[in-house]
Write a protein that holds these residues in place. Structure first.
Motif, PDB file in Angstrom:
ATOM      1  N   ILE A 151       0.601  -1.040  -0.106  1.00 19.50           N
ATOM      2  CA  ILE A 151      -0.050   0.122  -0.044  1.00 19.50           C
ATOM      3  C   ILE A 151       0.973   1.155  -0.098  1.00 19.50           C
ATOM      4  CG2 ILE A 151      -1.619   1.313   1.274  1.00 19.50           C
ATOM      5  CD1 ILE A 151      -3.084  -0.843   2.190  1.00 19.50           C
ATOM      6  N   TYR A 153       1.236   5.037   0.860  1.00 23.49           N
ATOM      7  CA  TYR A 153       0.661   5.694   1.465  1.00 23.49           C
ATOM      8  C   TYR A 153       0.811   7.126   0.765  1.00 23.49           C
ATOM      9  CZ  TYR A 153      -0.889   3.082   5.281  1.00 23.49           C
ATOM     10  OH  TYR A 153      -1.481   2.067   5.978  1.00 23.49           O
ATOM     11  N   THR A 154      -0.168   7.615   0.334  1.00 18.99           N
ATOM     12  CA  THR A 154      -0.237   9.016  -0.144  1.00 18.99           C
ATOM     13  C   THR A 154      -1.206   9.773   0.644  1.00 18.99           C
ATOM     14  OG1 THR A 154      -2.322   8.191  -1.724  1.00 18.99           O
ATOM     15  CG2 THR A 154      -0.155   8.074  -2.492  1.00 18.99           C
ATOM     16  N   ARG A 156      -3.993  10.390  -0.030  1.00 18.46           N
ATOM     17  CA  ARG A 156      -5.706   9.759  -0.129  1.00 18.46           C
ATOM     18  C   ARG A 156      -5.722   8.623   1.168  1.00 18.46           C
ATOM     19  NH1 ARG A 156      -7.070   8.523  -6.099  1.00 18.46           N
ATOM     20  NH2 ARG A 156      -6.302   6.730  -5.680  1.00 18.46           N
ATOM     21  N   GLU A 157      -4.678   7.832   1.080  1.00 19.47           N
ATOM     22  CA  GLU A 157      -4.825   6.696   2.196  1.00 19.47           C
ATOM     23  C   GLU A 157      -4.897   7.322   3.629  1.00 19.47           C
ATOM     24  OE1 GLU A 157      -3.316   4.400  -1.350  1.00 19.47           O
ATOM     25  OE2 GLU A 157      -3.218   6.357  -0.583  1.00 19.47           O
ATOM     26  N   GLN A 158      -3.880   8.437   3.995  1.00 21.72           N
ATOM     27  CA  GLN A 158      -4.097   9.105   5.125  1.00 21.72           C
ATOM     28  C   GLN A 158      -5.073   9.437   5.560  1.00 21.72           C
ATOM     29  OE1 GLN A 158      -1.180   8.263   7.028  1.00 21.72           O
ATOM     30  NE2 GLN A 158      -2.728   8.922   8.494  1.00 21.72           N
ATOM     31  N   LEU A 189     -10.111   1.901  -2.959  1.00 20.93           N
ATOM     32  CA  LEU A 189      -9.025   2.156  -1.615  1.00 20.93           C
ATOM     33  C   LEU A 189      -9.464   1.380  -0.536  1.00 20.93           C
ATOM     34  CD1 LEU A 189      -6.482   3.696  -1.091  1.00 20.93           C
ATOM     35  CD2 LEU A 189      -7.852   5.703  -0.531  1.00 20.93           C
ATOM     36  N   LYS A 192      -8.768  -2.164  -0.649  1.00 25.97           N
ATOM     37  CA  LYS A 192      -7.396  -2.604  -0.586  1.00 25.97           C
ATOM     38  C   LYS A 192      -7.021  -2.765   0.866  1.00 25.97           C
ATOM     39  CE  LYS A 192      -4.185   0.322  -2.441  1.00 25.97           C
ATOM     40  NZ  LYS A 192      -3.192   0.917  -3.183  1.00 25.97           N
ATOM     41  N   PHE A 193      -7.872  -1.507   1.784  1.00 25.73           N
ATOM     42  CA  PHE A 193      -7.536  -1.575   3.182  1.00 25.73           C
ATOM     43  C   PHE A 193      -8.153  -2.860   3.852  1.00 25.73           C
ATOM     44  CE2 PHE A 193      -6.569   3.060   3.134  1.00 25.73           C
ATOM     45  CZ  PHE A 193      -5.353   2.920   3.824  1.00 25.73           C
TER      46      PHE A 193
END
Length: 215
Positions: A151, A153-154, A156-158, A189, A192-193
């Motif tokens: 994954i 981390y950008t 968006r993920e944060q 997203l 994926k999480f």
């Protein structure tokens, strides 16, 4: 210990009631409806279908061989890919009860065709068959691909993790609104999480929400 009779066995199953891995059917009048249950069991933890038992646990018995053909049609014609099951007949109080046992499938999803022939995938949650969300479908599709991808981390993920802090339940719509992400990107997203066991789907008030998975 004396062996369980058919009657003891079926009564013991009925005493459990309907739950995640068990469903009662008084009769099978529609193979498509049964396909839904087969899809839900196959996509979740497997399960048992007791045919000839009313919702309240009373034994009605199956009236004809027709029921067996209906299950076969549900599993082979209305489930994609077809669902494997085993079928046993028990005689209880002079009546026939059929028990169809469905294993959880290793390659999900199993779809059930609706009236128009459209394939829909179901999940079994408690004693209900619930339509799988696009996120579930993505998790299943992704889980067939190797887990090598990391994954990245950008922002968006944060942003997603920030919104899921403090045990909050987040709906997909709200997540899209708050981040301005397209539905597709948001689904990708979240899937994926979920797949990485960071986030879990929670079913409440007939809707799916997402939250951080407890360690």
């Amino acid at each position: 210990m004396k062996p369980l009779t058919d009657t003891d066995y079926i009564h013991a199953l009925i005493a459990e009631g309907e739950h995640q891995q068990q469903d009662f059917k008084f009769e099978i009048s529609d193979a498509r409806k049964i396909a839904k249950t087969l899809s839900a069991f196959a996509n979740t933890d497997g399960g048992r279908l007791l045919i000839g038992v009313k919702d309240n646990g009373k034994i009605a018995g199956v009236r004809s061989e027709e029921e067996k053909y209906m299950i076969e049609a549900a599993a082979q014609l209305y489930c994609v890919p077809e669902v494997e099951y085993s079928l046993q007949t028990y005689i209880v109080e002079g009546r026939q009860v059929l028990v169809a046992t469905i294993e959880e499938t290793p390659h999900k999803p199993v779809y059930a065709k609706d009236e128009t022939g459209k394939p829909l995938a179901y999940l079994r949650i408690k004693d209900e068959n619930i339509l799988a969300t696009p996120i579930h479908l993505r998790v299943w599709q992704q889980s067939d691909s190797p887990r090598g991808e990391l994954i990245r981390y950008t922002e968006r993920e944060q942003l997603l993790l920030d919104q899921l802090e403090h045990g909050t339940l987040l709906s997909l719509n709200r997540y899209c609104r708050q981040t301005g992400l397209s539905r597709r990107a948001a689904e990708h997203l979240l899937a994926k999480f979920v797949r990485y066991d960071i986030v879990e789907p929670v079913f409440e008030n007939h809707k799916f929400y997402f939250r951080i998975k407890d360690e």
